[in-house]
Design a protein around this motif. Structure first.
Motif, PDB file in Angstrom:
ATOM      1  N   ASP A  58       0.871  -1.170   0.000  1.00  0.00           N
ATOM      2  CA  ASP A  58       0.000   0.000   0.000  1.00  0.00           C
ATOM      3  C   ASP A  58       0.915   1.229   0.000  1.00  0.00           C
ATOM      4  OD1 ASP A  58      -1.746   2.097   0.487  1.00  0.00           O
ATOM      5  OD2 ASP A  58      -2.969   0.981   1.907  1.00  0.00           O
ATOM      6  N   THR A  59       1.149   1.787  -1.175  1.00  0.00           N
ATOM      7  CA  THR A  59       2.125   2.866  -1.303  1.00  0.00           C
ATOM      8  C   THR A  59       1.671   4.166  -0.651  1.00  0.00           C
ATOM      9  OG1 THR A  59       1.234   3.408  -3.489  1.00  0.00           O
ATOM     10  CG2 THR A  59       3.124   1.918  -3.402  1.00  0.00           C
ATOM     11  N   LEU A  60       0.384   4.265  -0.296  1.00  0.00           N
ATOM     12  CA  LEU A  60      -0.081   5.446   0.429  1.00  0.00           C
ATOM     13  C   LEU A  60       0.096   5.270   1.931  1.00  0.00           C
ATOM     14  CD1 LEU A  60      -1.578   8.208   0.534  1.00  0.00           C
ATOM     15  CD2 LEU A  60      -3.713   6.898   0.662  1.00  0.00           C
ATOM     16  N   ARG A  61      -0.241   4.089   2.455  1.00  0.00           N
ATOM     17  CA  ARG A  61      -0.318   3.896   3.903  1.00  0.00           C
ATOM     18  C   ARG A  61       0.844   3.097   4.478  1.00  0.00           C
ATOM     19  NH1 ARG A  61      -4.926   3.196   1.306  1.00  0.00           N
ATOM     20  NH2 ARG A  61      -6.658   4.639   1.713  1.00  0.00           N
ATOM     21  N   ALA A  62       1.869   2.816   3.694  1.00  0.00           N
ATOM     22  CA  ALA A  62       3.023   2.093   4.229  1.00  0.00           C
ATOM     23  C   ALA A  62       3.710   2.936   5.306  1.00  0.00           C
ATOM     24  CB  ALA A  62       4.013   1.767   3.112  1.00  0.00           C
ATOM     25  N   GLY A  63       4.010   2.307   6.426  1.00  0.00           N
ATOM     26  CA  GLY A  63       4.630   3.037   7.523  1.00  0.00           C
ATOM     27  C   GLY A  63       6.136   3.047   7.471  1.00  0.00           C
ATOM     28  N   SER A  64       6.689   3.157   6.267  1.00  0.00           N
ATOM     29  CA  SER A  64       8.139   3.208   6.083  1.00  0.00           C
ATOM     30  C   SER A  64       8.426   3.942   4.781  1.00  0.00           C
ATOM     31  CB  SER A  64       8.734   1.792   6.043  1.00  0.00           C
ATOM     32  OG  SER A  64       8.293   1.093   4.901  1.00  0.00           O
ATOM     33  N   PRO A  65       9.672   4.373   4.554  1.00  0.00           N
ATOM     34  CA  PRO A  65       9.961   5.209   3.376  1.00  0.00           C
ATOM     35  C   PRO A  65       9.953   4.470   2.041  1.00  0.00           C
ATOM     36  CG  PRO A  65      11.960   4.823   4.665  1.00  0.00           C
ATOM     37  CD  PRO A  65      10.815   4.305   5.493  1.00  0.00           C
ATOM     38  N   LEU A  66       9.886   3.132   2.038  1.00  0.00           N
ATOM     39  CA  LEU A  66       9.862   2.347   0.794  1.00  0.00           C
ATOM     40  C   LEU A  66      11.113   2.602  -0.047  1.00  0.00           C
ATOM     41  CD1 LEU A  66       6.100   2.675  -0.269  1.00  0.00           C
ATOM     42  CD2 LEU A  66       7.207   0.813   0.985  1.00  0.00           C
ATOM     43  N   VAL A  67      12.250   2.513   0.602  1.00  0.00           N
ATOM     44  CA  VAL A  67      13.536   2.661  -0.080  1.00  0.00           C
ATOM     45  C   VAL A  67      14.145   1.298  -0.391  1.00  0.00           C
ATOM     46  CG1 VAL A  67      15.899   3.553   0.132  1.00  0.00           C
ATOM     47  CG2 VAL A  67      13.967   4.915   0.951  1.00  0.00           C
ATOM     48  N   ASN A  68      14.033   0.355   0.559  1.00  0.00           N
ATOM     49  CA  ASN A  68      14.677  -0.947   0.426  1.00  0.00           C
ATOM     50  C   ASN A  68      13.673  -2.073   0.621  1.00  0.00           C
ATOM     51  OD1 ASN A  68      17.597  -0.141   0.222  1.00  0.00           O
ATOM     52  ND2 ASN A  68      17.099   0.806   2.186  1.00  0.00           N
ATOM     53  N   LEU A  69      13.885  -3.170  -0.105  1.00  0.00           N
ATOM     54  CA  LEU A  69      12.999  -4.318  -0.028  1.00  0.00           C
ATOM     55  C   LEU A  69      12.962  -4.915   1.375  1.00  0.00           C
ATOM     56  CD1 LEU A  69      11.264  -5.597  -2.266  1.00  0.00           C
ATOM     57  CD2 LEU A  69      13.041  -7.341  -2.526  1.00  0.00           C
ATOM     58  N   ALA A 173      -0.300  11.545  -7.051  1.00  0.00           N
ATOM     59  CA  ALA A 173       0.190  11.163  -5.734  1.00  0.00           C
ATOM     60  C   ALA A 173       1.557  11.799  -5.534  1.00  0.00           C
ATOM     61  CB  ALA A 173       0.279   9.651  -5.595  1.00  0.00           C
ATOM     62  N   ALA A 174       1.856  12.130  -4.288  1.00  0.00           N
ATOM     63  CA  ALA A 174       3.139  12.737  -3.964  1.00  0.00           C
ATOM     64  C   ALA A 174       3.481  12.415  -2.520  1.00  0.00           C
ATOM     65  CB  ALA A 174       3.104  14.253  -4.181  1.00  0.00           C
ATOM     66  N   GLY A 175       4.755  12.460  -2.212  1.00  0.00           N
ATOM     67  CA  GLY A 175       5.181  12.210  -0.847  1.00  0.00           C
ATOM     68  C   GLY A 175       6.530  12.838  -0.577  1.00  0.00           C
ATOM     69  N   ILE A 176       6.739  13.198   0.680  1.00  0.00           N
ATOM     70  CA  ILE A 176       8.033  13.718   1.134  1.00  0.00           C
ATOM     71  C   ILE A 176       8.360  13.038   2.451  1.00  0.00           C
ATOM     72  CG2 ILE A 176       7.873  15.949  -0.028  1.00  0.00           C
ATOM     73  CD1 ILE A 176       6.979  17.141   2.673  1.00  0.00           C
ATOM     74  N   GLY A 177       9.639  12.931   2.759  1.00  0.00           N
ATOM     75  CA  GLY A 177      10.061  12.328   4.014  1.00  0.00           C
ATOM     76  C   GLY A 177      11.450  12.770   4.390  1.00  0.00           C
ATOM     77  N   ALA A 178      11.763  12.690   5.680  1.00  0.00           N
ATOM     78  CA  ALA A 178      13.077  13.065   6.177  1.00  0.00           C
ATOM     79  C   ALA A 178      13.356  12.272   7.443  1.00  0.00           C
ATOM     80  CB  ALA A 178      13.149  14.566   6.457  1.00  0.00           C
ATOM     81  N   GLY A 179      14.634  12.055   7.710  1.00  0.00           N
ATOM     82  CA  GLY A 179      14.972  11.285   8.889  1.00  0.00           C
ATOM     83  C   GLY A 179      16.402  11.465   9.328  1.00  0.00           C
ATOM     84  N   SER A 180      16.791  10.664  10.306  1.00  0.00           N
ATOM     85  CA  SER A 180      18.138  10.713  10.860  1.00  0.00           C
ATOM     86  C   SER A 180      19.179  10.501   9.773  1.00  0.00           C
ATOM     87  CB  SER A 180      18.287   9.635  11.938  1.00  0.00           C
ATOM     88  OG  SER A 180      17.310   9.763  12.939  1.00  0.00           O
ATOM     89  N   ASP A 181      20.396  10.941  10.051  1.00  0.00           N
ATOM     90  CA  ASP A 181      21.514  10.841   9.109  1.00  0.00           C
ATOM     91  C   ASP A 181      21.226  11.596   7.822  1.00  0.00           C
ATOM     92  OD1 ASP A 181      22.759   9.073  10.968  1.00  0.00           O
ATOM     93  OD2 ASP A 181      21.612   7.419  10.124  1.00  0.00           O
ATOM     94  N   HIS A 182      20.456  12.683   7.959  1.00  0.00           N
ATOM     95  CA  HIS A 182      20.113  13.553   6.831  1.00  0.00           C
ATOM     96  C   HIS A 182      19.472  12.781   5.679  1.00  0.00           C
ATOM     97  CE1 HIS A 182      23.024  16.132   8.994  1.00  0.00           C
ATOM     98  NE2 HIS A 182      22.234  17.101   8.580  1.00  0.00           N
ATOM     99  N   GLN A 183      18.566  11.863   6.011  1.00  0.00           N
ATOM    100  CA  GLN A 183      17.779  11.204   4.968  1.00  0.00           C
ATOM    101  C   GLN A 183      16.756  12.191   4.418  1.00  0.00           C
ATOM    102  OE1 GLN A 183      16.675   6.862   5.839  1.00  0.00           O
ATOM    103  NE2 GLN A 183      16.966   7.712   7.884  1.00  0.00           N
ATOM    104  N   ARG A 184      16.657  12.259   3.093  1.00  0.00           N
ATOM    105  CA  ARG A 184      15.657  13.094   2.429  1.00  0.00           C
ATOM    106  C   ARG A 184      15.082  12.300   1.270  1.00  0.00           C
ATOM    107  NH1 ARG A 184      20.817  14.448   3.371  1.00  0.00           N
ATOM    108  NH2 ARG A 184      21.192  15.684   1.497  1.00  0.00           N
ATOM    109  N   GLN A 185      13.761  12.421   1.118  1.00  0.00           N
ATOM    110  CA  GLN A 185      13.098  11.649   0.078  1.00  0.00           C
ATOM    111  C   GLN A 185      11.903  12.413  -0.462  1.00  0.00           C
ATOM    112  OE1 GLN A 185      10.392   8.467   1.206  1.00  0.00           O
ATOM    113  NE2 GLN A 185      11.525   7.062  -0.100  1.00  0.00           N
ATOM    114  N   TRP A 186      11.669  12.286  -1.764  1.00  0.00           N
ATOM    115  CA  TRP A 186      10.425  12.769  -2.346  1.00  0.00           C
ATOM    116  C   TRP A 186       9.994  11.812  -3.451  1.00  0.00           C
ATOM    117  CZ3 TRP A 186      10.288  13.580  -7.491  1.00  0.00           C
ATOM    118  CH2 TRP A 186      11.449  14.017  -8.152  1.00  0.00           C
TER     119      TRP A 186
END
Length: 684
Positions: A58-69, A173-186
């Protein structure tokens, strides 16, 4: 060799605990879960005659950044997948102990994305090119039936991307995210169409400075899909994937002393040689499905792509790799449904042919800058396979499965700097037999047995022994590893609970193992026998509409069943296979705390993991906990989802992965300490 008493004492209570609460009939939703990997045709996962899991994305409601399998497959029993915090080397992944020896990329597992191989003909695969923001479902097939997918099929991972939405207006659809170790995602995507023609395109960007020094990375991906239905019987699908990884620093592994002293540190060699990797990959394919009638269906695929890699290694001699690869292939299979003795029978026959060509150049590494050229080759790998698979419900409650795959793999090296050109071919016939008993609407029991093989990769035949040193002459004497696998399993479906459990065994001969390790180069040889056996169990419980739990447990007893020589050391029979923890347990509990709001606690437990064939050292076992939460809000035509997660909640120091048989004893790749990631997604 029998399983140890301690092993059984841990396993039996877990299975009983999973079985005991199940008391009512399975819900409609779980029974309708559809998979295609087991018999190349749609069927309910419950009815599939093999150990197979389908992870819905569920690419909308996934509780993680969906970077790695690794974010999605931790809950699948039988699978060991590790996020190494090293984007220069990709994830580590194994299934039932197959694939553990790989120090980079994926070995021993067949990977497909929308039916197109992400595993090359020589058996080397990549996970980094998979765009999870476009994924709809991930299927993981384990056991003997996986052998019907060809070379290096200790297991099969298939990723299916989302079809274009059927909508009179475009869906954004769009998304943004940020986290520790200067993780940035869009991430941004748009799609639309109708029942006849639709398209979707997704673009993502991810950056991080890395948990460790000298581990920064950047990844850019584009995934596009076009679906055309010319009639009710014909579907044409076009797919395009683009991966651009302009930066992936490699901090290398740490020795045990370095790991405990400072897990964030980078070893001096990584800085001295500026170890890093860049990747640029483009791939396109066309898939055609045509139903001639209700009984006959043909599927075909045609694909091609290019991949460029530039990598600097922690050695001066041949320490810069410049690789330009092109690859492609075709495939065709025909499925027919009929009846024999008034019982349904389905068979599939087909062929596949894939080819990879690459120009590989090596240079001296002068502080991270290419120096004199030391290697210049044109390498080729190809496979040609024919296969057939049959399933027959020969009685009202019984179904038989049979399959056969005949494979040929060719490896060739053309040396432009010397006289080391040559080639070799590998041939194999892989039969599979099995049966499933549909005991009742709640319980299925199955058993399978089959054979498979795994050829050396082009990288593994690159060097030959020269006494105690290493020669650049290709090692064409290296043989393919062949295995015999068997499994028995049960699937139980009740109203609030599901349980899948399997016992498995696999015996390999001519296992590919190291002979000499020196300065980042390895010569491989064949070991006589390796045994893998164990238990896997997965339990899902929906205790209440507001509370659910999942448990996935794997026991793998993997060891060398005969001794062999590794350099000047004898590896005794009974030594454990490195990179394979004996016990792996995942569990989580998720509760709905308010309308549209959930909170979940995840946990993962692993026993110790040996780091080399000698079993000279082991990464200690560990237990880690993660906390995630999310809230969905609807506003007008849009849906918004805000989420956050804390990984390694108690800041545990542990080795997230190990580099098996690392020649400098730098086996340990530290997992991050406590980390936070928050994000916002929207769809309208």
């Amino acid at each position: 060799m029998p399983l140890r008493r301690s092993t059984l004492s841990l396993t039996i209570p877990l299975i009983l605990a999973a079985w005991q609460p199940a008391q009512a009939q399975q819900s409609e939703k779980s029974l309708d879960e559809v998979v295609v990997s087991a018999n190349r045709g749609e069927q309910r996962r419950f009815d599939a005659p093999a150990a197979i899991d389908a992870v819905q994305v569920d690419t909308l409601r996934a509780g993680s950044p969906l970077v790695n399998l690794s974010e999605l497959l931790s809950s699948v029993p039988g699978v060991e997948i590790r996020e190494r915090q090293n984007y220069a080397q990709d994830l580590q992944m194994s299934i039932r102990g197959f694939g553990t020896r790989s120090t980079f990329g994926v070995r021993g597992i067949r990977i497909l994305v929308d039916g197109i191989p992400a595993t090359m003909p020589d058996g080397q695969g990549q996970l980094s090119s998979i765009d999870l923001h476009s994924a709809k479902r991930i299927e993981v097939l384990r056991g003997p039936l996986a052998q019907l997918y060809g070379n290096a099929s200790g297991g099969v991972v298939q990723v299916f991307s989302q079809d274009p939405p059927v909508s009179s207006k475009p869906v954004f659809a769009a998304g943004i995210g940020a986290g520790s170790d200067h993780q940035r995602q869009w991430d941004v995507s748009v799609g639309g169409g109708n029942e006849t023609l639709g398209a979707t395109i997704d673009a993502t960007r991810y950056r991080t400075d890395g948990y460790r020094d000298h581990s920064a990375a950047e990844r850019n991906q584009v995934n596009a899909k076009l679906v055309a239905r010319s009639s009710s019987s014909t579907t044409i699908t076009g797919v395009f994937n683009y991966l651009n990884q302009p930066l992936a620093q490699d901090p290398l592994g740490l020795t045990r002393a370095q790991f405990y002293a400072n897990p964030r540190q980078v070893v001096p060699q990584a800085l001295a040689f500026d170890t890093r990797k860049t990747v640029d990959q483009r791939q396109a394919g066309v898939l055609v499905d045509h139903a001639f009638s209700d009984s006959d269906k043909v599927s075909a695929r045609l694909y091609g792509g290019t991949r460029g890699v530039f990598q600097t290694l922690a050695t001066q001699n041949n320490g810069v790799v410049d690789l330009d690869r092109s690859f492609g292939g075709i495939g065709l299979n025909w499925t027919h449904k009929t009846r024999i003795a008034n019982q349904p029978l389905q068979w599939t026959v087909g062929f596949e042919s894939d080819r990879m060509q690459e120009t590989r150049q090596g240079f001296q590494n002068n502080g991270g800058t290419p120096g004199a050229r030391s290697r210049y080759e044109d390498d080729n790998a190809s496979n040609s396979d024919v296969f057939g698979q049959l399933s027959w419900a020969f009685a009202p409650d019984w179904e038989a499965i049979a399959g056969l795959r005949v494979s040929r793999v060719d490896l060739n090296i053309g040396d432009h700097l010397g006289s080391n050109s040559g080639g070799t071919s590998y041939h194999n016939t892989s039969p599979v037999l099995g049966a499933i008993w549909h005991a009742n609407d709640r319980l299925n029991l199955y058993a399978n047995v089959g054979t498979g093989f795994e050829t050396p990769t082009l990288a593994e035949i690159a060097y030959s022994p020269n006494g105690s040193s290493i020669s650049n002459v290709p090692n064409f004497a290296l043989q393919a590893s062949k295995s015999v696998q068997a499994e028995v399993g049960a699937k139980l479906r009740l109203e609030r609970h599901t349980l899948d459990a399997a016992l498995f065994t696999a015996r390999s001969r001519d296992e590919i193992v190291p002979l000499i390790n020196n300065s980042g180069r390895t010569v491989y040889q064949n070991a006589d026998r390796v045994q893998r056996r164990g238990i896997e169990a997965g339990w899902t419980a929906n205790w209440h509409p507001l509370l659910k739990t999942r448990v996935a447990y794997t026991l793998v007893d993997a060891y060398f069943d005969s001794s062999y020589r590794n350099g000047n050391v004898t590896i005794p029979s009974g030594n454990k296979l490195p990179g394979t923890p004996e016990h792996n347990l995942f569990a989580d509990v998720e509760t709905t705390v308010a309308p549209g709001a959930t909170v979940a606690l995840e946990s993962r437990f692993e026993s110790r993991t040996f780091v080399d064939d000698r079993n000279s050292d082991a990464a200690p076992g560990y237990a880690v906990f993660n906390l995630r939460a999310g809230k969905e809000v609807k506003a007008g035509p849009g849906t918004f989802y805000v989420y956050g997660r804390i990984d390694n909640l108690f800041d545990r120091q542990y080795a997230g992965s190990v580099i098996v048989n690392e020649s400098n004893a730098r086996y340990y790749e530290p997992a991050p300490g406590r980390r936070l990631f928050v994000g916002l997604r929207t769809r309208f």
